[in-house]
Enzyme design. Structure first.
Site, PDB file in Angstrom:
ATOM      1  CG  HIS A   1      -0.271  -0.306   2.576  1.00 35.04           C
ATOM      2  ND1 HIS A   1      -0.189  -1.724   2.918  1.00 35.04           N
ATOM      3  CD2 HIS A   1       0.038   0.456   3.519  1.00 35.04           C
ATOM      4  CE1 HIS A   1       0.382  -1.583   4.000  1.00 35.04           C
ATOM      5  NE2 HIS A   1       0.451  -0.414   4.454  1.00 35.04           N
TER       6      HIS A   1
HETATM    7  P1  AMP Z   1       1.188   0.156   7.567  1.00 38.30           P
HETATM    8  O1  AMP Z   1       1.685   0.722   8.766  1.00 38.30           O
HETATM    9  O2  AMP Z   1       1.761   0.759   6.410  1.00 38.30           O
HETATM   10  O3  AMP Z   1       1.051  -1.157   7.277  1.00 38.30           O
HETATM   11  O4  AMP Z   1      -0.403   0.954   7.603  1.00 38.30           O
HETATM   12  C1  AMP Z   1      -1.314   0.653   7.365  1.00 38.30           C
HETATM   13  C2  AMP Z   1      -2.246   1.718   7.112  1.00 38.30           C
HETATM   14  O5  AMP Z   1      -3.752   0.893   6.990  1.00 38.30           O
HETATM   15  C3  AMP Z   1      -2.524   2.673   8.485  1.00 38.30           C
HETATM   16  O6  AMP Z   1      -2.434   3.817   8.424  1.00 38.30           O
HETATM   17  C4  AMP Z   1      -3.950   2.208   9.243  1.00 38.30           C
HETATM   18  O7  AMP Z   1      -4.519   3.207   9.516  1.00 38.30           O
HETATM   19  C5  AMP Z   1      -4.733   1.812   7.797  1.00 38.30           C
HETATM   20  N1  AMP Z   1      -5.789   0.692   7.845  1.00 38.30           N
HETATM   21  C6  AMP Z   1      -5.731  -0.402   8.646  1.00 38.30           C
HETATM   22  N2  AMP Z   1      -6.853  -1.073   8.489  1.00 38.30           N
HETATM   23  C7  AMP Z   1      -7.611  -0.403   7.583  1.00 38.30           C
HETATM   24  C8  AMP Z   1      -8.974  -0.498   6.829  1.00 38.30           C
HETATM   25  N3  AMP Z   1      -9.565  -1.689   7.044  1.00 38.30           N
HETATM   26  N4  AMP Z   1      -9.127   0.245   5.641  1.00 38.30           N
HETATM   27  C9  AMP Z   1      -8.443   1.329   5.611  1.00 38.30           C
HETATM   28  N5  AMP Z   1      -7.256   1.595   6.129  1.00 38.30           N
HETATM   29  C10 AMP Z   1      -6.925   0.736   7.213  1.00 38.30           C
END
Ligand code: AMP
Ligand code: ZN
Length: 193
Positions: A100
């Site tokens: 992502h």
């Molecule tokens: P990372 O630390 O790069 O894995 O970031 C994951 C991101 O996904 C974080 O900024 C979370 O706030 C976000 N996140 C977690 N669950 C969801 C979800 N179901 N839908 C959208 N964003 C999410």
């Protein structure tokens, strides 16, 4: 696929979450935004992290960047945030499955920004800018994993403002300081303590 860390893979498939959707990738809002504007771009292809990328994924990466820029224009810039107040990149050690691309405004004013680790994940080298990922791929053909202790230490970096050289006394002090930047400029760029 159960468990919190699979939430992105589950939710990217729901059309209600898709701000933009193409054959290759989808953009959605970060459910716990760490700034005024925070979006995620995810590929449909089952790529877990940057460490699985190869040169043949470069066209996909460029599409993801294009979609990120589009959403920044469509939502952020339309609502008065300057285009250069955004950063796009990947976390060095992500917590969620599926690659992502974070597209986030650099005010970092948000109730969901709760811990020093949240902050450092965006303002230290833990945040790997899109351009540096493309460059490393082009030079080495892959993204090399960083040593575990180095990654852990980045998240412990002492607090420093990302917009001036202020050293906050603690995390609540940083939050107040960031809010002052935003309220004084509307886009959080001018130096103010
Ligand atoms: P990372 O630390 O790069 O894995 O970031 C994951 C991101 O996904 C974080 O900024 C979370 O706030 C976000 N996140 C977690 N669950 C969801 C979800 N179901 N839908 C959208 N964003 C999410
Ligand atoms: Zn500052």
């Amino acid at each position: 696929m159960a468990g919190f860390s699979y939430g992105l893979i589950r939710d990217m498939k729901k059309s209600v979450n898709q701000l933009i959707c193409t054959e290759l990738a989808v953009v959605m809002k970060d459910i716990y935004p760490k700034a005024k504007f925070h979006y995620l771009v995810l590929p449909w292809e089952d790529i877990d992290t940057v460490y699985q990328l190869s040169l043949e994924n470069l066209p996909l990466l460029h599409e993801m960047h294009f979609l990120g820029s589009t959403v920044i224009q469509k939502f952020g810039v339309q609502q008065g945030m300057k285009e250069d107040c955004f950063q796009m990149g990947f976390h060095m050690k992500p917590s969620m499955h599926r690659l992502h691309l974070h597209c986030i405004s650099t005010d970092f004013v948000s109730e969901s920004l709760k811990y020093k680790e949240h902050w450092n994940s965006f303002v230290t080298d833990f945040f790997m800018p899109f351009e540096s990922i493309v460059q490393e791929l082009q030079e080495k053909g892959r993204i090399e994993k960083r040593p575990e202790q180095y990654v852990i230490d980045l998240l412990k970096t002492p607090l420093v403002c990302n917009q001036c050289n202020y050293h906050p006394k603690n995390f609540p002090d940083l939050k107040r300081h960031l809010a002052n930047h935003l309220s004084s400029t509307g886009s959080g760029t001018e130096a103010i303590n």
